[in-house]
Design a protein around this motif. Structure first.
Motif, PDB file in Angstrom:
ATOM      1  N   VAL A  97       2.405   1.141  -0.612  1.00  0.00           N
ATOM      2  CA  VAL A  97       2.823   0.130   0.346  1.00  0.00           C
ATOM      3  C   VAL A  97       3.879   0.720   1.269  1.00  0.00           C
ATOM      4  O   VAL A  97       4.955   1.094   0.816  1.00  0.00           O
ATOM      5  CB  VAL A  97       3.374  -1.105  -0.377  1.00  0.00           C
ATOM      6  N   LYS A 108       0.300 -12.467  -1.202  1.00  0.00           N
ATOM      7  CA  LYS A 108      -0.841 -12.983  -1.942  1.00  0.00           C
ATOM      8  C   LYS A 108      -1.068 -14.462  -1.650  1.00  0.00           C
ATOM      9  O   LYS A 108      -2.197 -14.924  -1.461  1.00  0.00           O
ATOM     10  CB  LYS A 108      -0.632 -12.760  -3.452  1.00  0.00           C
ATOM     11  N   GLN A 141      10.323  -5.824  -2.439  1.00  0.00           N
ATOM     12  CA  GLN A 141       8.913  -5.595  -2.173  1.00  0.00           C
ATOM     13  C   GLN A 141       8.029  -6.492  -3.041  1.00  0.00           C
ATOM     14  O   GLN A 141       7.019  -7.030  -2.588  1.00  0.00           O
ATOM     15  CB  GLN A 141       8.579  -4.129  -2.427  1.00  0.00           C
ATOM     16  N   GLU A 142       8.453  -6.687  -4.278  1.00  0.00           N
ATOM     17  CA  GLU A 142       7.675  -7.547  -5.178  1.00  0.00           C
ATOM     18  C   GLU A 142       7.518  -8.948  -4.597  1.00  0.00           C
ATOM     19  O   GLU A 142       6.435  -9.512  -4.554  1.00  0.00           O
ATOM     20  CB  GLU A 142       8.380  -7.647  -6.534  1.00  0.00           C
ATOM     21  N   SER A 174      -1.211  -2.947  -0.996  1.00  0.00           N
ATOM     22  CA  SER A 174      -0.926  -2.792  -2.417  1.00  0.00           C
ATOM     23  C   SER A 174      -2.216  -2.666  -3.227  1.00  0.00           C
ATOM     24  O   SER A 174      -2.203  -2.192  -4.359  1.00  0.00           O
ATOM     25  CB  SER A 174      -0.100  -3.976  -2.927  1.00  0.00           C
ATOM     26  N   TYR A 213       0.391  -6.823   1.151  1.00  0.00           N
ATOM     27  CA  TYR A 213      -0.460  -7.199   0.026  1.00  0.00           C
ATOM     28  C   TYR A 213      -1.771  -6.408   0.057  1.00  0.00           C
ATOM     29  O   TYR A 213      -2.238  -5.913  -0.967  1.00  0.00           O
ATOM     30  CB  TYR A 213      -0.724  -8.703   0.077  1.00  0.00           C
ATOM     31  N   LEU A 223       5.168  -8.983  -1.707  1.00  0.00           N
ATOM     32  CA  LEU A 223       3.768  -8.937  -2.117  1.00  0.00           C
ATOM     33  C   LEU A 223       3.313 -10.297  -2.637  1.00  0.00           C
ATOM     34  O   LEU A 223       2.190 -10.725  -2.401  1.00  0.00           O
ATOM     35  CB  LEU A 223       3.563  -7.874  -3.194  1.00  0.00           C
TER      36      LEU A 223
END
Lengths: 265, 304, 578
Positions: B284, B191, B183-184, B279, B276, B187
């Motif tokens: 999310v 971005k 997930q990081e 978040s 994103y 995201l």
């Protein structure tokens, strides 16, 4: 000038009403057409006059549709045709026949032709842009001055308001009043020499509509930097950046606003 | 058979045709619509001549006047030409582009700088005009209220760079997003998309900006949440719909000007952007598993 | 009448088509049109453009004729069969005769066009073949199918009259299906030329299906289909009108009066749908390219819409005139003359507003630079008022028809009074509603007006028509008949009004065809293939009018010859052999 169109409309309506009562559709038809023509022309009392082409179009429509209207019922149609038939066929209408067929119709045709071929004297129209777009900046004696949202240093300097007003007044009467007039109404004693005339500052439709920076620009640059729509000879405003300083131009700008009671936009 | 019927018929047919011809010939205005002449722009052309050519293109070949009136008028479709140079000079003050780049961009990538209150209806000019003609038009626009800095051929490199990047932009390879992405990472890609390739940030900045009237990034989610509740659909679907078919729901007081996201981004990239956005102020839920839902929305948008 | 056997008829049709195709291919092969560096060849004296323009328009007129008339004829045959009405069957047969001859003429004109295009415009046709070539071969296949069915349909008429009538009607349906297929194929070519898709900017094929399925394809096909019905029925009405004015026996007069009336009503019913579909077509053009849309609606062609309004209004007036005169032949019709005055005023006002030009300035540039709109005319000449005016004029025309239908009857149902009042209320409410929407349209954004309000207005228009017809159906059930309509008791001038409708509609087709083609401006295929010939400019409106008139007169000249031929064969005594 006497306007005859309301009279034409009135006479037409009267003819139409009388002939409707007497059951004479042909004259009713002529009366209606006359009234319609008069009424279309009368539009100029309440709005700009209708263009000739539009009137022609509407009249053609009326001629056609009312003819249709009077020919729906057989007996009415026969009554409609009767005046024409009698004029063309009856022996006792000989004089009228000669008058209409050999004199009135040719004269009318001739008149219309004359109107079409007669030379017309009209000046060509030109679309002049009265308030051209200002540039973003001008060069004032080599110094670059940004005009976008420019604020008058003179107007902001409220402490010396009277001093600036007096200075502006002096500059106005030394430079501007010959054309723009004693009372700032665009009627200076040489104003008549120009076409278009110098603009008045009184009223709400000239400087009251403009930002102060624009007025500054027009005084400083005069006719010299006007864009294509306005140049070169449609403005006789001199460029004052050769005669006055930046502050002096601001002062006279301030003066014409204050003296006429207008506020810049 | 009655005699004379045929003659009357002929008279009627020819008479009506002649009458219509008369209307066409003498009632309607008579002018021809000529195809544009090929305009030659030499190197080192005089500035005056360049402006004149620009004006001619504006009124003629470019057909700009179809939408752009000369003077501002009520109900105009597109901004007025008069004073447009000054408007541009004002707008670029707060941007990191100069006037020259701004005008070229507006002509070539027409959705880039749509002013408030207007719809993105302008066709890209480079389809219609040559490079030289583009420069002439740009110079003329600039002359309407600003100092002309555009000239031929000096401005060619700037224009070519833009034309080139426009083409390049279209073929930027989609970022590859693997099925088992964390997930990081998702995201982070989101971005990048938001700030760069998608260009969302231009209208929806990350923080409050007095010049921008559109919802900013941190409030996007709450807006979406609010409207989704009103509509009774789930947040995910509504978020996707807003991205792929922005016209479907336009917030009150806003104009329907947002471009559809799928023109610029691949479906996976849209997922990343959605994640994103989520978040910023919420949990999310969007992941690559949401792809079928998104595909459905894209199909719906395409079918309209 | 001379009987030709079915097989003979079919083989005749197939041979004709093969010969024509053979001739064109032979000539094309002989000329080798594509083996040239030149993009254009010039046609002597009148130039390539005018030549192709006239031939294409004539071809289109006849195509509309042979596609529209069968729809009309088969509908007649079907109703005649279900109701066992011999008169309808006779009309249908008469029309089948018309379009069977029409096919041959269409094919001949098509052949001329087929030869002309590749020779005069080799580069452009090369492009078209590259993009849409396969559809052309499909077209030939459908053409053969159509020829065979049509010949079979016509020549088997008397054979299948007593037994197998149902099958025969089904055959008629097949004729129309094949006709619709032809229409779809040709529309895809025109659609591609005007709103191309499926190709790259350099003109290379990307997707053939996208090149066929362009923005314009379906709306244009639909528009043409409905216009074909109008046109076919109008030709039928003109034929009846001509026969009416030239026949002397009361039976003939009654028959042709009735035929003219039926055809004219079908014509006008289909005509009512046209503005709506035209609107749809306009929306699609805007969706394809806003610039082209504005150019067509408000730019160079703005004045031709005024011309179009003049012609459309004339058609309505001709039809109204015909219906109003028809009241004379209805016993009891005189009771309704007082309403005619009102209908007349509504139609007149509608027409006047419809034809009012928005700006009186001449060119686009002028309009922009001066920017003057007349305060009254400017407000009348916009979409909001024109839609309203159009609908009001059409609704008035509908009421002329509604009055005529019931003019010789008196309701006997117990709720007669209430029923009439409901009808009047519906009428008044609809006029008020339509006018109110018209006024409201001024103050809402264009988007809302185009997409919502106009739809409501058109919906209201059709709703009112259906409501009135339904109420009438029950209100006049078992009504007291004052007297049968006296068919044949019509003055000649009413028949000239019908011919006027046909001539005007033909002229209008030429005009709108020109506008559709002219919308591409200096492109062969908009934005893809540039027209670099000396004729790449758009001529003046006057020039276009002259060409439209020439086409119209030529068309009627040929049609008159067809009519004449048919009338002549009728003189062969019944039962004679060939």
């Amino acid at each position: 000038m006497l306007n005859i169109y309301p009279i034409i409309a009135g006479v037409g309506i009267v003819i139409s009403i009388i002939s409707a009562m007497k059951k004479a559709p042909f004259f009713n038809y002529l009366g209606i057409l006359m009234a319609m023509y008069g009424l279309l022309k009368c539009v100029e009392f309440v709005a700009p006059p209708l263009p000739g082409q539009v009137i022609l179009m509407y009249m053609a429509m009326f001629v056609f549709t009312f003819l249709i209207y009077f020919s729906i019922k057989e007996d009415q149609f026969q009554a409609f045709l009767r005046p024409m038939k009698t004029v063309l066929a009856d022996d006792d209408k000989k004089i009228l026949r000669v008058l209409i067929v050999y004199i009135m119709i040719p004269v009318l045709a001739g008149y219309i032709t004359y109107g079409k071929v007669k030379p017309q004297l009209a000046p060509p129209t030109s679309a002049r842009i009265v308030h051209p777009e200002p540039p973003a900046s001008i060069t004032f004696r080599g110094e670059k001055i940004s005009l976008l949202g420019a604020e008058s240093p003179v107007r902001n300097d409220t402490a010396n308001r009277d001093k600036h007003f007096e200075a502006g007044k002096r500059i106005y009467y030394q430079n501007c009043f010959y054309c723009h007039g004693d009372d700032l109404a665009g009627n200076g004693y040489i104003a008549d020499a120009f076409n278009p005339r110098p603009l008045p500052f009184r009223g709400t439709d000239t400087i009251a509509q403009l930002p102060e920076g624009f007025v500054f620009y027009r005084i400083a640059k005069g006719w010299t930097t006007l864009p294509a729509g306005s140049t070169p000879w449609d403005s006789s405003m001199p460029a004052f950046d050769t005669f006055l300083t930046v502050e002096e131009v601001w002062q006279v700008t301030f003066f014409i606003y204050e003296a006429t009671g207008n506020k810049p936009r | 058979m009655k005699k004379g019927g045929f003659g009357k018929l002929v008279v009627l047919i020819i008479g009506l045709s002649v009458f219509y011809t008369y209307v066409g010939l003498y009632f309607l205005p008579q002018s021809e619509s000529l195809p544009p002449v090929v305009i030659e722009i030499r190197e080192g052309i005089e500035q005056d001549e360049l402006l004149k050519i620009g004006e001619d293109i504006l009124f003629g070949k470019g057909q700009c006047m179809v939408c752009h009136p000369n003077k501002p008028e009520p109900g105009m479709r597109s901004p007025a030409i008069s004073g447009i140079g000054a408007v541009i000079a004002e707008r670029v003050k707060n941007m990191d582009v100069n006037e020259e780049e701004f005008i070229f961009q507006a002509l070539v990538d027409t959705k880039a700088y749509i002013p408030e209150g207007f719809a993105p209806i302008m066709p890209p000019s480079q389809k219609l005009l040559t490079e030289g003609e583009l420069i002439a038009v740009s110079a003329f626009l600039q002359s309407k209220g600003s100092d002309v800095t555009i000239s031929y051929p000096e401005s060619l490199p700037t224009l070519r760079k833009l034309l080139g990047s426009k083409e390049k932009k279209a073929v930027v390879a989609s970022v590859e997003i693997k099925k088992d992405i964390s997930q990081e990472e998702l995201l982070k890609i989101g971005k990048d998309m938001y700030d760069d390739k998608g260009g969302c940030i231009e209208c929806h900045p990350a923080a409050l900006d007095p010049d921008v009237e559109f919802p900013i990034l941190p409030v996007l989610l709450s807006e979406v949440q609010k409207h989704a509740d009103e509509k009774g659909s789930d947040v995910e679907s509504f978020l996707f719909e807003s991205l792929v078919n922005p016209g479907a729901y336009v917030a009150e007081g806003m104009d329907d000007i947002m471009p559809a996201t799928q023109d610029e981004l691949s479906p996976e990239e849209i997922i990343a952007v959605s994640a994103y956005i989520q978040s910023k102020g919420g949990k999310v839920t969007v992941s690559l598993d949401s792809l079928p839902k998104l595909t459905k929305e894209i199909e719906k948008a395409g079918g309209q | 009448m001379a009987e030709v056997s079915t097989t003979k008829g079919i083989s005749k049709g197939v041979v004709k088509l093969t010969v024509l195709l053979g001739i064109s291919f032979a000539i094309i092969l002989l000329f080798k049109p594509f083996a040239t560096e030149e993009a254009y060849r010039a046609f002597p004296v009148i130039g390539s453009r005018v030549w192709v323009w006239i031939i294409a328009q004539l071809h289109l007129n006849f195509a509309a004729f042979v596609l529209g008339v069968p729809i009309f004829a088969v509908a007649m045959e079907f109703i005649g069969w279900r109701k066992s009405d011999e008169r309808l069957d006779k009309i249908a047969h008469d029309f089948a005769k018309l379009f069977t001859v029409g096919y041959t003429i269409t094919a001949i004109l098509g052949t001329v066009l087929l030869i002309s295009l590749p020779i005069l415009y080799p580069k452009f046709m090369e492009h078209m073949m590259k993009i849409l070539g396969p559809t052309w071969w499909l077209y030939i296949v459908v053409m053969y199918t159509e020829t065979i069915i049509v010949a079979y349909y016509y020549y088997s008429w008397n054979q299948m009259k007593t037994e197998g009538k149902g099958k025969h009607v089904f055959l008629g349906l097949l004729v129309n299906l094949a006709g619709a297929a032809l229409l779809l194929i040709t529309s895809s070519w025109v659609g591609y030329m005007t709103t191309p898709g499926g190709v790259s900017e350099a003109g290379e094929l990307v997707s053939r299906w996208d090149a066929i399925m362009t923005y314009m394809w379906l709306p244009l096909s639909l528009h043409r289909l409905v216009a074909n019905v109008v046109f076919g029925a109008a030709i039928g009405a003109a034929y009846a009108a001509y026969r009416f004015t030239t026949s002397t026996s009361p039976e003939d007069k009654a028959y042709y009066d009735w035929m003219g009336y039926t055809a004219a009503m079908i014509c006008i019913a289909a005509y009512f749908i046209l503005p709506g579909i035209g609107y749809l077509l306009g929306v699609e053009i805007y969706a394809f390219n806003e610039q082209m849309g504005i150019q067509l609606m408000g730019g160079f062609f703005a004045w031709l819409w005024v011309m179009q309004a003049i012609l459309m209004g004339l058609i309505l007036f001709f039809i109204n005139y015909y219906l109003w005169i028809s009241l004379n032949k209805m016993p009891g019709g005189e009771r309704y003359f007082k309403y005619v005055k009102l209908l007349y005023i509504f139609t007149l006002l509608g027409w006047a507003i419809w034809m009012t030009p928005h700006s009186v300035a001449v060119s686009l540039e002028e309009a922009r630079r001066i920017g003057t709109y007349h305060p009254i005319l400017g407000n009348l000449g916009v979409m909001a008022s024109k839609n309203t005016a159009t609908i009001v004029a059409m609704l008035a025309t509908f009421y002329s028809y509604a009055i005529f239908r019931i003019a010789n009857q008196e309701p006997t149902v117990p709720w007669a009074k209430t029923g009439t009042m409901v009808k009047a209320a519906v009428m008044i409410a609809s006029f008020v509603g339509i006018l109110w929407i018209g006024w409201y349209s001024y103050i809402v954004p264009a988007e809302f007006r185009v997409k919502v309000l106009s739809t409501i207005q058109f919906g209201l228009f059709f709703g009112v028509m259906i409501a009135t017809l339904v109420i009438d159906k029950y209100l006049y059930k078992d009504a007291h008949i004052i007297g049968e309509p006296e068919w044949g008791k019509m003055p000649d001038r009413s028949q000239y009004a019908l011919i006027g409708v046909t001539v005007t509609f033909t002229w209008l087709m030429s005009l709108l065809g020109y506008m559709r083609a002219g919308g591409r401006q200096y492109w062969h295929v908009y934005g893809i293939v540039k027209d670099t010939s000396p004729d790449a400019f758009l001529p003046t409106h006057g020039f276009a009018s002259v060409v439209a008139s020439i086409t119209t007169i030529l068309f009627f000249f040929v049609v008159a010859a067809v009519f004449w031929g048919i009338i002549k064969t009728e003189k062969v005594p019944e039962g004679g052999t060939s």
